[in-house]
Design a protein around this motif. Sequence first.
Motif, PDB file in Angstrom:
ATOM      1  N   MET A 158       0.847  -1.183   0.000  1.00  0.00           N
ATOM      2  CA  MET A 158       0.000   0.000   0.000  1.00  0.00           C
ATOM      3  C   MET A 158       0.886   1.237   0.000  1.00  0.00           C
ATOM      4  O   MET A 158       1.809   1.352   0.817  1.00  0.00           O
ATOM      5  CB  MET A 158      -0.920   0.009   1.231  1.00  0.00           C
ATOM      6  N   ASP A 159       0.620   2.143  -0.937  1.00  0.00           N
ATOM      7  CA  ASP A 159       1.394   3.387  -1.049  1.00  0.00           C
ATOM      8  C   ASP A 159       2.889   3.117  -1.198  1.00  0.00           C
ATOM      9  O   ASP A 159       3.720   3.830  -0.632  1.00  0.00           O
ATOM     10  CB  ASP A 159       1.163   4.300   0.164  1.00  0.00           C
ATOM     11  N   GLY A 160       3.227   2.063  -1.956  1.00  0.00           N
ATOM     12  CA  GLY A 160       4.640   1.772  -2.204  1.00  0.00           C
ATOM     13  C   GLY A 160       5.374   1.152  -1.037  1.00  0.00           C
ATOM     14  O   GLY A 160       6.607   1.070  -1.047  1.00  0.00           O
ATOM     15  N   VAL A 161       4.634   0.680  -0.019  1.00  0.00           N
ATOM     16  CA  VAL A 161       5.255   0.094   1.177  1.00  0.00           C
ATOM     17  C   VAL A 161       4.773  -1.344   1.330  1.00  0.00           C
ATOM     18  O   VAL A 161       3.565  -1.619   1.295  1.00  0.00           O
ATOM     19  CB  VAL A 161       4.900   0.899   2.440  1.00  0.00           C
ATOM     20  N   LEU A 162       5.711  -2.271   1.514  1.00  0.00           N
ATOM     21  CA  LEU A 162       5.384  -3.681   1.693  1.00  0.00           C
ATOM     22  C   LEU A 162       4.831  -3.893   3.101  1.00  0.00           C
ATOM     23  O   LEU A 162       5.437  -3.481   4.094  1.00  0.00           O
ATOM     24  CB  LEU A 162       6.640  -4.541   1.483  1.00  0.00           C
ATOM     25  N   LEU A 163       3.675  -4.549   3.206  1.00  0.00           N
ATOM     26  CA  LEU A 163       3.042  -4.809   4.501  1.00  0.00           C
ATOM     27  C   LEU A 163       3.510  -6.173   5.006  1.00  0.00           C
ATOM     28  O   LEU A 163       2.837  -7.196   4.837  1.00  0.00           O
ATOM     29  CB  LEU A 163       1.521  -4.773   4.356  1.00  0.00           C
ATOM     30  N   ASN A 164       4.686  -6.176   5.627  1.00  0.00           N
ATOM     31  CA  ASN A 164       5.329  -7.428   6.048  1.00  0.00           C
ATOM     32  C   ASN A 164       4.462  -8.236   7.010  1.00  0.00           C
ATOM     33  O   ASN A 164       4.435  -9.467   6.956  1.00  0.00           O
ATOM     34  CB  ASN A 164       6.678  -7.122   6.714  1.00  0.00           C
ATOM     35  N   GLU A 165       3.740  -7.530   7.896  1.00  0.00           N
ATOM     36  CA  GLU A 165       2.914  -8.231   8.886  1.00  0.00           C
ATOM     37  C   GLU A 165       1.813  -9.048   8.204  1.00  0.00           C
ATOM     38  O   GLU A 165       1.536 -10.177   8.597  1.00  0.00           O
ATOM     39  CB  GLU A 165       2.294  -7.223   9.854  1.00  0.00           C
ATOM     40  N   ASN A 166       1.207  -8.474   7.170  1.00  0.00           N
ATOM     41  CA  ASN A 166       0.157  -9.188   6.446  1.00  0.00           C
ATOM     42  C   ASN A 166       0.711 -10.422   5.728  1.00  0.00           C
ATOM     43  O   ASN A 166       0.053 -11.463   5.664  1.00  0.00           O
ATOM     44  CB  ASN A 166      -0.523  -8.262   5.431  1.00  0.00           C
ATOM     45  N   LEU A 167       1.910 -10.276   5.184  1.00  0.00           N
ATOM     46  CA  LEU A 167       2.544 -11.410   4.510  1.00  0.00           C
ATOM     47  C   LEU A 167       2.808 -12.541   5.493  1.00  0.00           C
ATOM     48  O   LEU A 167       2.532 -13.713   5.211  1.00  0.00           O
ATOM     49  CB  LEU A 167       3.863 -10.985   3.858  1.00  0.00           C
ATOM     50  N   THR A 168       3.326 -12.190   6.678  1.00  0.00           N
ATOM     51  CA  THR A 168       3.674 -13.194   7.684  1.00  0.00           C
ATOM     52  C   THR A 168       2.436 -13.888   8.239  1.00  0.00           C
ATOM     53  O   THR A 168       2.388 -15.124   8.335  1.00  0.00           O
ATOM     54  CB  THR A 168       4.447 -12.533   8.839  1.00  0.00           C
ATOM     55  N   ASN A 182       0.874 -16.197   5.530  1.00  0.00           N
ATOM     56  CA  ASN A 182       1.779 -17.131   4.843  1.00  0.00           C
ATOM     57  C   ASN A 182       1.895 -16.841   3.347  1.00  0.00           C
ATOM     58  O   ASN A 182       1.850 -17.740   2.507  1.00  0.00           O
ATOM     59  CB  ASN A 182       1.305 -18.583   5.047  1.00  0.00           C
ATOM     60  N   VAL A 183       2.029 -15.566   3.019  1.00  0.00           N
ATOM     61  CA  VAL A 183       2.219 -15.152   1.629  1.00  0.00           C
ATOM     62  C   VAL A 183       3.716 -15.003   1.373  1.00  0.00           C
ATOM     63  O   VAL A 183       4.422 -14.354   2.149  1.00  0.00           O
ATOM     64  CB  VAL A 183       1.486 -13.826   1.335  1.00  0.00           C
ATOM     65  N   SER A 184       4.189 -15.577   0.302  1.00  0.00           N
ATOM     66  CA  SER A 184       5.618 -15.561  -0.009  1.00  0.00           C
ATOM     67  C   SER A 184       6.037 -14.203  -0.584  1.00  0.00           C
ATOM     68  O   SER A 184       5.542 -13.787  -1.628  1.00  0.00           O
ATOM     69  CB  SER A 184       5.960 -16.677  -0.997  1.00  0.00           C
ATOM     70  N   GLU A 185       6.940 -13.544   0.119  1.00  0.00           N
ATOM     71  CA  GLU A 185       7.474 -12.276  -0.378  1.00  0.00           C
ATOM     72  C   GLU A 185       8.276 -12.499  -1.655  1.00  0.00           C
ATOM     73  O   GLU A 185       8.260 -11.681  -2.572  1.00  0.00           O
ATOM     74  CB  GLU A 185       8.360 -11.628   0.684  1.00  0.00           C
ATOM     75  N   GLU A 186       8.948 -13.644  -1.721  1.00  0.00           N
ATOM     76  CA  GLU A 186       9.766 -13.968  -2.890  1.00  0.00           C
ATOM     77  C   GLU A 186       8.914 -14.074  -4.149  1.00  0.00           C
ATOM     78  O   GLU A 186       9.288 -13.560  -5.215  1.00  0.00           O
ATOM     79  CB  GLU A 186      10.505 -15.286  -2.640  1.00  0.00           C
TER      80      GLU A 186
END
Length: 236
Positions: free
Chosen positions: A176-186, A189-193
């Motif tokens: 969102m707004d050019g910022v990765l939402l790391n907490e949502n990924l974790t 279980n969404v792969s950042e890679e």
Amino acid sequence: MDDRLIILMRSIAAFLLLLVIARILGKQTLSNMNFHEFVTAVIMGAIAANLAFNEKMEVTHLIISLVVFTGTSYLLSKLNIKSRKLRLLAEGSPTVLIEGGKILEKNLTKNKLTLDSLNQVLRQKGVFNINEVEYALLEVSGQVSVLKKKNYRNVTFQDIHKGGSGKEQMPIELIMDGVLLNENLTLNNVSEELLLKQLKSNQKQIRDVFYAVKGSDGRLYIDYYNDKLKHPIDVE
């Protein structure tokens, strides 16, 4: 000067000032209000009422107050667009009331909602049987959004072709707004890679993304800052 004429002039001035302020603050002020907009509306209304009827208060003082609060609200609105953290602080975030067909009692209590009020809101959405609801969210505006279970929804052309199988989930915001939402990924279980690989295949980076979300059907939706539209239909 006659008191009635003074009140008439002050009332007209208050009306015109509020009209100008509403135009400055934008259309969002006229829609369902969040915390920030509710506070702004209450303060503006109080100042405008004093400007119209309270002859004991100096007109210049009231106008200064209106200008200060208008400027503060406008600045906060602009900062909210730039910063998601500030937006969450000022406006809050939606609350899940029903997830996977299960009522989240703690979230109801936290938001001072009863089962009666929840059922009333659902009926206003055309849902008279709570068993039909897959997800229900309390938005920051105070409105409740409802997603029905598949077998209770109107059939679409897409449903016919995909067969309507497969489990659904709540959409997951990834960028969102050019910022990765790391907490949502974790948490989901969404792969950042895999996400970065998808962006790389389009020759894009995280900072190029305005919004990325994994939909309820598991598909990835990405919107970039530069949409490359030659002739946008509606530009204000």
